[in-house]
Design a protein around this motif. Structure first.
Motif, short mmCIF file in Angstrom:
data_model
loop_
_atom_site.label_atom_id
_atom_site.label_comp_id
_atom_site.label_asym_id
_atom_site.label_seq_id
_atom_site.Cartn_x
_atom_site.Cartn_y
_atom_site.Cartn_z
N THR A 12 -1.87 -8.66 1.43
CA THR A 12 -1.20 -7.43 0.95
C THR A 12 -0.43 -7.73 -0.34
O THR A 12 -1.06 -7.96 -1.37
N THR B 85 -12.93 1.79 12.32
CA THR B 85 -12.27 2.81 11.51
C THR B 85 -11.13 3.51 12.24
O THR B 85 -10.30 4.16 11.62
N SER C 115 0.09 -0.10 13.40
CA SER C 115 -0.93 -1.08 13.06
C SER C 115 -0.68 -2.33 13.90
O SER C 115 0.40 -2.48 14.48
N ARG D 265 4.76 1.79 9.48
CA ARG D 265 3.57 0.97 9.20
C ARG D 265 4.02 -0.47 8.91
O ARG D 265 5.03 -0.70 8.27
N GLU E 46 0.82 -1.22 0.00
CA GLU E 46 0.00 0.00 0.00
C GLU E 46 0.85 1.26 0.00
O GLU E 46 0.54 2.22 -0.71
N LEU F 162 -5.57 -7.39 10.83
CA LEU F 162 -6.52 -6.31 10.58
C LEU F 162 -7.41 -6.14 11.79
O LEU F 162 -8.05 -7.10 12.25
N GLN G 33 -5.60 -9.44 6.33
CA GLN G 33 -5.78 -8.83 5.00
C GLN G 33 -4.58 -9.19 4.13
O GLN G 33 -3.43 -9.02 4.55
N ARG H 144 -3.53 4.38 11.26
CA ARG H 144 -2.52 3.91 10.30
C ARG H 144 -2.26 4.95 9.23
O ARG H 144 -1.11 5.14 8.80
N PHE H 145 -3.26 5.69 8.80
CA PHE H 145 -3.09 6.68 7.75
C PHE H 145 -2.42 7.95 8.25
O PHE H 145 -1.51 8.48 7.61
N SER I 276 -8.58 2.24 13.78
CA SER I 276 -7.29 1.64 13.44
C SER I 276 -6.81 2.12 12.07
O SER I 276 -5.62 2.43 11.90
N GLU I 277 -7.73 2.18 11.09
CA GLU I 277 -7.32 2.64 9.77
C GLU I 277 -6.96 4.11 9.76
O GLU I 277 -6.04 4.53 9.05
#
Length: 561
Positions: free
Chosen positions: A481, A439, A451, A409, A325, A435, A479, A445-446, A441-442
């Motif tokens: 990758t 939301t 994570s 990350r 990602e 995972l 998830q 991460r962003f 956690s995401e």
């Protein structure tokens, strides 16, 4: 007359193992006049006639000779002074360098003895200050219009860097030695080949008779370059069987344009048979000594492992990673050794690659690591009677990303079982990451990185130390990758050692297993029957008369012949 000139004025590249100091060239320049042109035309007509030419050709050749013509043999880096240099260095006051003072001494010695052996042809050697002026002299021969390449323009200031003397108090430049983000223009202007070469120019003074020594009348006839690898570049090439080159002088006040012929010939002395044989013996002796030196470093015997031990060498490379990602990837990896495997105490079984930016190839963002690693491990079975195959080491790895803001990350986990067969292997391993639901956690991460991670990498698969029946009854969400590609070169080295009792037990077990598939019941019965039949055949042969046995053997030999 246009057909009588050679228009191929490109440079020629030669490679030779001989020393470049043995190079010798014959240069001939000849002024083209109406008389010379008529003489050449008549010579061609005479050559085409039958049984002619002896007296007539000698007459024509004698008439076509001129005082302006010159033929000279020049060696590599042989200095021949021009009339301009003779007039310049006759005065010791203009000599600034030791080389110029040496030229002054040589010119004065020539004036006192025999004088110069050249009139129009002269040379600029690699040490002359005029060698860098090749771009300011006239074009050497009439050639097709061409523009110099970018590399030729850049190399013009590199070839003769030895003349750019640094001052005594030279210091380190204040500019940055390393440019971390070079631009395209910087790469184009800085990425050039910088191979040291020696240069020699053969020049011609094409001025009118009695007016030699004019700088504007100097023309470049030939350029020779040589490097330390035995590569010699000559421009233009030797004429060989081609027509002469054409040289046209420029118009000056009160003078007309003149046309000259230029002929280049290689007159280097060939190596004599005895010298060639001596050189071959020298090379052969050198190769033999080098081979003996390498053998002394390697040794006569292989490094054998102890008896009953398998030695595994893995020379690998983390080639690339794709499908992740984020950018700026790096890989952390370590090798897990199962039971009965060991390694040297000082040998490291883990490593971290460099951070690598991704490059878009097709639809994927690929990061090329090309990170090498090497492992060495040993396997020894504790129970010699055990027949099961050993478990092979496992390489666990984790892909991470770290951006400019130090946001860390986790990009994925994966593992690789070392192949049990030796040789080259290219393996692509797919990865996954834990995972966390929601939301938050995401978003974390962003924006700030971070994570869910595994505390133990070996839980990417069933750990080798796990003895239970079920690893986890609940599990967790994951998830998929990206993937990581490995290149492995596996070498296995072993020396079998089994004692007599163990060998007898294994042979007995194998024979029992084979005997179960036999219709006779036991392989022992088959072997004993074979031995009895063999003994009966030998007894029957011994009971036959000797003359019958000899006759049969003689017939068999004749049929075979």
């Amino acid at each position: 007359m246009a057909d009588g000139w050679s228009t191929d004025t490109g440079e020629a590249v030669y490679r030779s193992r001989d020393a470049v100091k043995n190079l010798k060239m014959k240069i001939r320049i000849q002024r083209v006049t109406s008389t010379a042109a008529l003489s050449q035309h008549l010579q061609q007509q005479v050559w085409t006639q039958q049984e002619r030419g002896g007296i007539e050709l000698d007459t024509l050749n004698s008439q076509s000779q001129s005082d302006d013509d010159e033929e000279l043999v020049v060696g590599w880096q042989e200095k021949l002074f021009s009339q301009y240099e003779v007039d310049l260095f006759q005065s010791e006051s203009v000599c600034q360098t030791p080389l110029e003072r040496q030229y002054h001494t040589e010119i004065m010695a020539q004036e006192r003895t025999r004088g110069r052996r050249n009139r129009r042809i002269f040379t600029y050697t690699d040490f002359d200050r005029f060698t860098n002026w090749e771009g300011h002299s006239q074009s050497m021969v009439t050639q097709v219009k061409s523009n110099p390449t970018f590399l030729a323009e850049r190399m013009a200031n590199v070839r003769h860097r030895r003349q750019d003397r640094r001052p005594v108090d030279s210091t380190i430049p204040k500019s940055r030695l390393i440019t971390w983000e070079p631009s395209e223009d910087f790469v184009k202007t800085s990425h050039v080949v910088n191979t040291p070469v020696q240069t020699m120019h053969i020049m011609g003074d094409l001025g009118p008779p009695g007016k030699l020594g004019q700088k504007e009348k100097e023309c470049l006839l030939c350029t020779i370059r040589a490097d330390g690898n035995g590569v010699v570049t000559i421009k233009p090439d030797f004429n060989k069987a081609k027509e002469p080159y054409r040289q046209v002088t420029l118009e000056t006040e009160g003078e007309k344009r003149e046309v000259w012929r230029l002929t280049l010939e290689n007159v280097s002395e060939g190596i004599r048979p005895e010298e060639k044989e001596r050189e071959q013996r020298m090379y052969k002796d050198l190769y033999v000594r080098h081979k003996d030196y390498l053998n002394s470093l390697v040794g006569q015997d292989f490094e054998m492992p102890p008896p009953g031990i398998l030695r595994l060498l893995v020379n690998g490379e983390i080639d690339s990673a794709k499908g992740f990602e984020y950018d700026n990837l790096y890989v952390h990896f370590f090798l897990e050794l199962p039971h009965n495997w060991s390694t040297l105490p000082f040998h490291s079984l883990s490593g971290v690659t460099q951070t690598c930016r991704t490059k878009t190839i097709g639809k994927d963002d690929v990061a090329f690591f090309s990170y090498p690693f090497s492992f060495e491990s040993f396997f020894r079975r504790e129970d010699e009677t055990e027949e099961s195959l050993p478990q092979w080491p496992v390489l666990y790895f984790k892909v991470l990303s770290l951006d400019f803001w130090q946001r860390y990350r986790n990009e994925g986990y994966g593992y690789l079982v070392i192949p049990s067969t030796p040789g080259k292997h290219t393996i692509t391993c797919h990865t996954w990451r834990p995972l966390q639901t929601g939301t938050v956690s995401e978003l974390r991460r962003f924006f700030i990185g971070g994570s869910p991670e595994l505390e133990d990498y070996s839980y990417v698969r069933v750990p080798g130390t796990f003895k239970g029946e079920r690893l986890s009854r609940f599990g967790f969400r994951t998830q998929t990758t990206g993937s990581v590609t490995f290149n492995l070169h596996c070498i296995q080295h072993a020396r079998a050692f089994v004692d007599a009792s163990t060998l007898k037990k294994r042979r007995q077990s194998v024979l029992d297993q084979l005997g179960g598939f036999s219709q006779q019941g036991s392989v022992y019965n088959v072997l004993e029957a074979f031995q009895r039949a063999r003994r009966r055949m030998q007894e029957a042969r011994e009971s036959l008369p000797r003359d019958l046995i000899n006759t049969t053997a003689q017939q068999n030999s004749e049929s075979t012949a």
